[in-house]
Design an enzyme around this catalytic site. Structure first.
Site, PDB file in Angstrom:
ATOM      1  N   THR A 243       0.832  -1.189   0.000  1.00 25.76           N
ATOM      2  CA  THR A 243       0.000   0.000   0.000  1.00 25.76           C
ATOM      3  C   THR A 243       0.873   1.248   0.000  1.00 25.76           C
ATOM      4  O   THR A 243       2.033   1.224   0.417  1.00 25.76           O
ATOM      5  CB  THR A 243      -0.882   0.069   1.257  1.00 25.76           C
ATOM      6  OG1 THR A 243      -0.051   0.256   2.417  1.00 25.76           O
ATOM      7  CG2 THR A 243      -1.722  -1.178   1.418  1.00 25.76           C
ATOM      8  N   ASP A 244       0.298   2.349  -0.462  1.00 26.10           N
ATOM      9  CA  ASP A 244       0.903   3.640  -0.188  1.00 26.10           C
ATOM     10  C   ASP A 244       0.782   3.893   1.311  1.00 26.10           C
ATOM     11  O   ASP A 244      -0.002   3.255   2.013  1.00 26.10           O
ATOM     12  CB  ASP A 244       0.209   4.737  -0.994  1.00 26.10           C
ATOM     13  CG  ASP A 244       1.097   5.953  -1.240  1.00 26.10           C
ATOM     14  OD1 ASP A 244       2.105   6.107  -0.511  1.00 26.10           O
ATOM     15  OD2 ASP A 244       0.781   6.738  -2.139  1.00 26.10           O
ATOM     16  N   TRP A 245       1.560   4.848   1.809  1.00 25.89           N
ATOM     17  CA  TRP A 245       1.736   5.034   3.246  1.00 25.89           C
ATOM     18  C   TRP A 245       0.465   5.577   3.897  1.00 25.89           C
ATOM     19  O   TRP A 245       0.066   6.720   3.688  1.00 25.89           O
ATOM     20  CB  TRP A 245       2.914   5.975   3.493  1.00 25.89           C
ATOM     21  CG  TRP A 245       4.237   5.291   3.680  1.00 25.89           C
ATOM     22  CD1 TRP A 245       5.124   5.554   4.677  1.00 25.89           C
ATOM     23  CD2 TRP A 245       4.839   4.245   2.906  1.00 25.89           C
ATOM     24  NE1 TRP A 245       6.235   4.730   4.563  1.00 25.89           N
ATOM     25  CE2 TRP A 245       6.086   3.921   3.477  1.00 25.89           C
ATOM     26  CE3 TRP A 245       4.432   3.535   1.774  1.00 25.89           C
ATOM     27  CZ2 TRP A 245       6.918   2.943   2.963  1.00 25.89           C
ATOM     28  CZ3 TRP A 245       5.270   2.553   1.259  1.00 25.89           C
ATOM     29  CH2 TRP A 245       6.495   2.263   1.859  1.00 25.89           C
TER      30      TRP A 245
END
Length: 782
Positions: free
Chosen positions: A271-273
């Site tokens: 995932t993105d952060w």
């Protein structure tokens, strides 16, 4: 005696259990997987938290692996599973340059941003650059560079367009594949991002990109498809946004059906952060790693398995993917990184390569290269405070940034000292003032703001003209993560002071029989049509990395011949762009009128409503719209001048079993050496699906040709690459008929043509997935 025997037996059992525990290797992944507890499996699927910290099997420890890295995976020490390090890109490795109690420095090279790389139209050079970048990733102890960013330039005001490559998916995919192959040639990985349709920063965490299946596959997924198939990226990063109503991080059809089943992706998805609540759904969708990782995500996975929401098979699938990734990493293999990459060598490469990504937009009467001049009147804050790259996570901690004044001086020119001193003092004072007045010590905009242009009166310019031979003005713009640009003066358009300064400089120097040059030190497209008649020459330098000022000066003086070409279109007006009807270009919570709204059945919503974005333009992005609609532009896709000229001849197209091979001979007909990028556009036969006037299907760049020298370029095009997506049949389809093959210097300058005849239609079936909940009312130009 019995107690002694019992104790001995317990010790033997403990020893046997300990001895029997497998340690991870590339040959025993399934054995290690079988030995893991549920908690250990869940732990492996969740990062160790913000920053680069090691983690025990359940909790983070305080040992820093690489200071300033974006994150890590968690180790399971019992089974020999190490933590791995994930660090930001894409214009170079982003880590902390200094460390407490350590006299050494850890600066990284500031490489050209993605838009500059795409402007090179030279995949070999891109790969050479990223091979050097990957060496820094390896030698500073990181395992994965969180790059490249490869979202489409759907709209020129997206805040992160500088990180991305192009408005065209083919150019995007080919450039990305070269980027990835360069990085991964060092034995480290990449994370291709942001997957997918993450084309604006406004409300990026929640915005729903509503896209037709055809536009999605042809425009927004095609670049990713090319990169996955041609470069085998270690990881893909799922984006924050929703896609047709579902978070991309939790979309099985995107992450598994398309990415893995159709394209054959073998790596991990992270995932993105962030920390979205749907961790269980993300795991089931095939999102293997939650970053940066929070303890509550581990608990969600454990609870999800116990409740039967996540099957053992789904959990083990993701854990196995993680283990396969881990055994590839330098950290698992025990690589002894040096913390001493070849920074000086890389700086030399960046200086030379960046010039190849700069675009000469105007050069009346051979104003450039500068000849017969010595003393330069150098104006513009960017001349002395040059912008190397955008802000946000893509901002590299560089050892320095070379400005234009430095570049001119090392090339033997004299920069007027009175102008130089005034700008330097103004910049120094303004930076102190901005820093002292800032209420945000960090924020997401990691990088310095652009210094506003100062007001300089005409009388000063007239006085300086008498002591100088030529005037150069550097115009500055920048953008970054967390916000989109605005269609306002000082961003999309010039401010009154900038326009007045340009006009005064031109008037004063032209009256004296001298030339005036503009350098554009900008991160993305700006309006040029209203002022490009003012200067004698315009050099689009972009934000080309730490050596940018040197590279600019090398072009101005003729040491380098510019060969960059635009990877996007420069429109006449912002509202000429179809996507402007559905982009928050002046988002301040107010209303907006846009003439394109009438094409889509009237106003749909207020601009303040950024909960969703309807991609009403469909496949008509960039030149696909402008060329099909016959709409005038300021600079077309693929445009770029040179200090020499090129002729195209002998266009040939030969059919092959899988498509065709196109060849064309390029001859340098000018007086200096240079390179030329040839763009191959293909127009499909009439009938069937509505299609753009033509589309880019190939490109190639010559070597440096001497005056009079020729080179024959070869471009291969496959039948699948000619296909359009038919939603009715869920298939890619290449129609039978005669295709017009065009060899262009840019999208409006076709130099030679040929034909390709396909006797039998071809099709490739896909899964019927990723449709919007309601049909999109798309623009039609038929």
């Amino acid at each position: 005696m019995k107690r002694t025997l019992f104790a001995a037996a317990c010790m033997m059992a403990t020893a046997a259990t300990s001895f029997a525990q497998p340690k991870l290797s590339k040959d025993n992944i399934d054995e290690v997987l079988g030995a893991m507890t549920l908690e250990e499996k869940a732990t492996l699927l969740v990062g160790a938290g913000w920053g680069s910290m090691t983690a025990g099997s359940m909790t983070a420890s305080s040992t820093v692996l690489v200071s300033g890295a974006a994150g890590t995976t968690r180790p399971v020490e019992r089974l020999g599973i190490p933590a791995t390090v994930l660090a930001d890109g894409p214009a170079g490795l982003r880590i902390n340059p200094t460390r407490t109690g350590d006299p050494n420095t850890y600066y990284c090279t500031g490489f050209p941003v993605g838009t500059v790389m795409a402007s090179m139209w030279n995949t070999d050079l891109v790969q050479e650059l990223t091979t050097a970048m990957g060496e820094e990733v390896l030698e500073y102890g990181a395992d994965v560079l969180l790059a490249p960013g490869m979202n489409i330039h759907r709209n020129p005001l997206c805040g992160r367009n500088f990180e991305y490559f192009s408005e065209d998916p083919f150019l995007t995919g080919k450039t990305a594949a070269a980027y990835i192959n360069g990085i991964q040639s060092n034995g480290v990985g990449v994370s291709v991002k942001h997957f997918a349709a993450n084309d604006q920063e406004t409300n990026r965490m929640e915005n729903d990109s509503r896209v037709s299946a055809r536009a999605l596959r042809e425009i927004y997924l095609k670049g990713f498809e090319i990169a996955v198939k041609e470069s085998d990226p270690w990881t893909v990063m799922s984006s924050y946004n929703k896609l047709n109503g579902e978070y991309t991080q939790q979309c099985y059809d995107l992450l598994t059906t398309v990415l893995r089943d159709e394209w054959g992706f073998k790596g991990i998805v992270m995932t993105d952060w962030g920390n979205k609540e749907g961790t269980v759904k993300a795991v089931k969708a095939g999102n293997d790693l939650m970053e940066p990782g929070m303890e509550n995500e581990i608990k969600r996975i454990v609870d999800g398995v116990k409740a039967g929401e996540i099957s053992e098979a789904e959990l083990d699938r993701n854990v196995r993917n993680m283990l396969v990734y881990i055994v590839r990493t330098p950290r698992f293999q025990g690589y002894k990184f040096s913390n001493k990459p070849a920074l000086e060598k890389h700086a030399e490469l960046v200086r030379k390569a960046a010039a190849e990504g700069m675009v000469l937009l105007k050069n009346e009467n051979n104003t450039l290269p500068m000849a017969g001049v010595k003393n330069v009147a150098l104006y513009g804050t960017g001349s002395y405070d040059f912008i190397a790259g955008g802000t946000g996570s893509g901002n590299v901690n560089k050892p320095y940034i070379r400005n234009v004044a430095e570049g001119l001086e090392i090339n033997g020119f004299t920069v007027n000292p009175a102008i130089k001193e005034w700008y330097q003092e103004y910049i120094k004072y303004t930076k102190i003032s901005l820093r002292n007045q800032s209420s945000n010590s960090m924020g997401i905009l990691l990088g310095d703001p652009v210094i506003p242009e100062m007001k300089i009166g005409r009388k000063f310019i007239e006085r300086m003209e008498k002591a100088t031979d030529i005037a150069v003005f550097t115009l500055s713009r920048n953008a970054g993560e967390g916000g989109d640009r605005k269609a306002v003066d000082g961003d999309w358009t010039l401010t009154g002071e900038e326009r007045e300064m340009m006009q005064n400089l031109a008037d004063v120097y032209h009256a004296a029989g001298k030339k005036f040059i503009v350098v554009l030190n900008i991160g993305g497209v700006i309006e040029t049509a209203s002022w490009k008649h003012i200067p004698d020459a315009i050099l689009l330098a972009w934000t080309p990395g730490q050596e940018g000022g040197y590279s600019v000066a090398d072009i101005l003086c003729g040491k380098s011949n510019p060969s960059g070409k635009l990877p996007m279109t420069f429109p006449v007006n912002y509202l000429d762009i179809p996507s402007s009807a559905n982009f928050p270009y002046n988002y301040e919570g107010g209303m907006s009128f846009n003439p394109f709204e009438s094409l889509f059945g009237g106003p749909k919503k207020a601009v303040k409503d950024v909960d969703y974005t309807e991609y009403n333009e469909g496949i008509y992005v960039g030149y696909r719209y402008f060329q099909t609609a016959g709409k005038e532009v300021s600079y077309p896709f693929g445009f770029g001048l040179s200090y020499t000229e090129f002729a195209y001849s002998k266009p040939v197209v030969k059919a092959t079993a899988d498509g065709f091979t196109a060849t064309v001979t390029v001859t340098n007909t000018g007086k200096v050496c240079g390179k030329e990028s040839v763009q191959l556009y293909v127009a499909a036969p009439a009938g069937g699906l509505e299609k753009p006037a033509f589309e880019l299907k190939g490109f190639a760049k010559t070597k440096e040709l001497q005056p009079g020298e020729s080179q024959t370029l070869v471009i291969n095009v496959c039948k699948y690459g000619l296909a359009s997506y038919n939603e009715a049949t869920s298939s890619w389809e290449t129609a039978a008929g005669t295709y017009k093959v065009m060899f262009g210097a840019n999208a409006t300058d076709i130099r030679a043509t040929a034909q390709y005849k396909l006797s039998k239609a071809e099709s490739w079936k896909t899964n019927d997935v990723l449709h919007p909940a309601q049909p999109i009312n798309e623009l039609s130009l038929r």
